[in-house]
Every structure is written in structure tokens, then in C-alpha cells.
Design a protein around this motif. Structure first.
Motif: not given
Length: 197
Positions: A34-49
Motif C-alpha cells: 500500500x502507498x502511504x504518506x511515508x512511502x510504500x508499506x508491505x502488509x503481510x502476516x507475522x511469520x512466527x507460527x
């Protein structure tokens, strides 16, 4: 290199297993940018099961009132959405994602790309959503699609904002309600921007 003690080796195996299985958003999507005022941010899930919620976000029983379970739809004509639909909305840039919580909640962490329009200020800020002030209040013929959220299914801030917007003339078909809010977002281990990440 010295041999690992059996319990140390077990801990290493357990730590490896905790992050071994990928945690995607959907089977075919690992992240959304997603593009934000501070630049692109990657939205993902925490990878620790083994990740778990703790503290405030893990609390299940809040006093009602004021923390009563909200209806699935806050008003007729408003579309209630889940995380996948919200991520599609964000990724496609279809409109504004509005964090309708008060500023202190927003400052504690929010959905990347969301703007802060607290529920008690929404009527004063409808111009930011594409409405124009007129003699009778607001002309919302060119209103943008908006997706509002607050803290979760027990939070009344976004339902209150939505009902106020509708009373002011905002078209119901352009309003989306992310009912799960920040509690569900955090429960799913999705990226949080701001100080609460």
C-alpha cells in the motif's frame, strides 16, 4: 564446534518449526503493498507460527455498555467487509481507509495507509471524503468510497461515524464497514503501522 546439548538442540528444532510454515494472506498471496504518506508499506502476516496476542488485544470480555457487540451492519445499504475485501480495497486504491478511532488509538498503531478521522470529527471532515459543503449541509454526489474501522466487534466508534455520515447525506453504497477492526487485524498477525507495531 562443540556438540549441542540435547535440550539446546530441541529448542533449536522448536524455534525452527515456529517459523517453518509460511503464513500467507491467501494461498496465492503472501503480501499486499500500500502507498502511504511515508512511502510504500508491505502488509503481510507475522511469520512466527507460535505468535499469540497478549494484553489488551487478547481481552475477550469487556463491560457492556459501553463495549457491546456491534451488529453485522451498522445501517441499511452499508457493506460489511472482512480482511480480504479490505486488502483488495487498499491494494486497488479504490477509496479511503478511515481509522475512526480517537487519535490516541490511531497513534498506538493502525492499518497501513489508513487516515485518522475520529468518529467525533467525521461530520467536520466530510470534505476530505469528496463531499462539498452547501447551504443544507453536505452535497455528497461525488463522495469517494470509504472503508471505516475501529477496535473490533465490540467498538462503537466506526458504527457511530457511519450513521452520522449517512444522516449528513453520504451515500450508503459508498461506505464499507470493516467490523473486525484492529483486534481481528492483530489477531491475524497483519502488519500494523505506527507506534503499536
Amino acid at each position: 564446534m562443540p556438540a549441542l546439548r540435547p535440550w539446546t538442540a530441541l529448542l533449536c528444532v522448536m524455534a525452527t518449526q515456529a517459523i517453518a510454515d509460511p503464513v500467507n494472506i491467501r494461498p496465492d498471496i503472501a503480501s499486499v503493498t500500500v502507498e502511504t504518506e511515508d512511502g510504500p508499506v508491505e502488509i503481510s502476516r507475522i511469520q512466527n507460527n507460535e505468535n499469540q496476542l497478549s494484553g489488551y488485544w487478547a481481552q475477550t470480555s469487556r463491560a457492556c455498555p459501553p463495549f457491546c457487540i456491534q451488529p453485522m451492519s451498522p445501517a441499511p445499504g452499508v457493506t460489511t467487509i472482512g480482511e480480504i475485501e479490505l486488502l483488495d480495497f487498499i491494494e486497488k486504491g479504490e477509496g479511503l481507509v478511515i481509522d475512526s478511532r480517537t487519535h490516541d488509538w490511531y497513534a498506538g498503531g493502525t492499518i497501513p495507509g489508513a487516515i485518522s478521522i475520529p468518529y467525533d470529527q467525521v461530520l467536520d471532515r466530510m470534505a476530505e471524503m469528496g463531499c462539498e459543503a452547501d447551504f443544507d449541509g453536505w452535497d455528497c454526489a461525488d463522495a469517494q468510497p470509504v472503508a471505516l474501522f475501529c477496535n473490533g466487534v465490540w467498538c462503537g466508534q466506526s458504527p457511530t461515524a457511519i450513521r452520522n455520515m449517512l444522516d449528513a447525506g453520504y451515500p450508503a453504497e459508498r461506505i464499507y464497514y470493516y467490523r473486525g477492526g484492529m483486534q481481528m487485524w492483530r489477531m491475524l498477525g497483519l502488519t500494523v503501522s505506527g507506534n503499536g507495531n
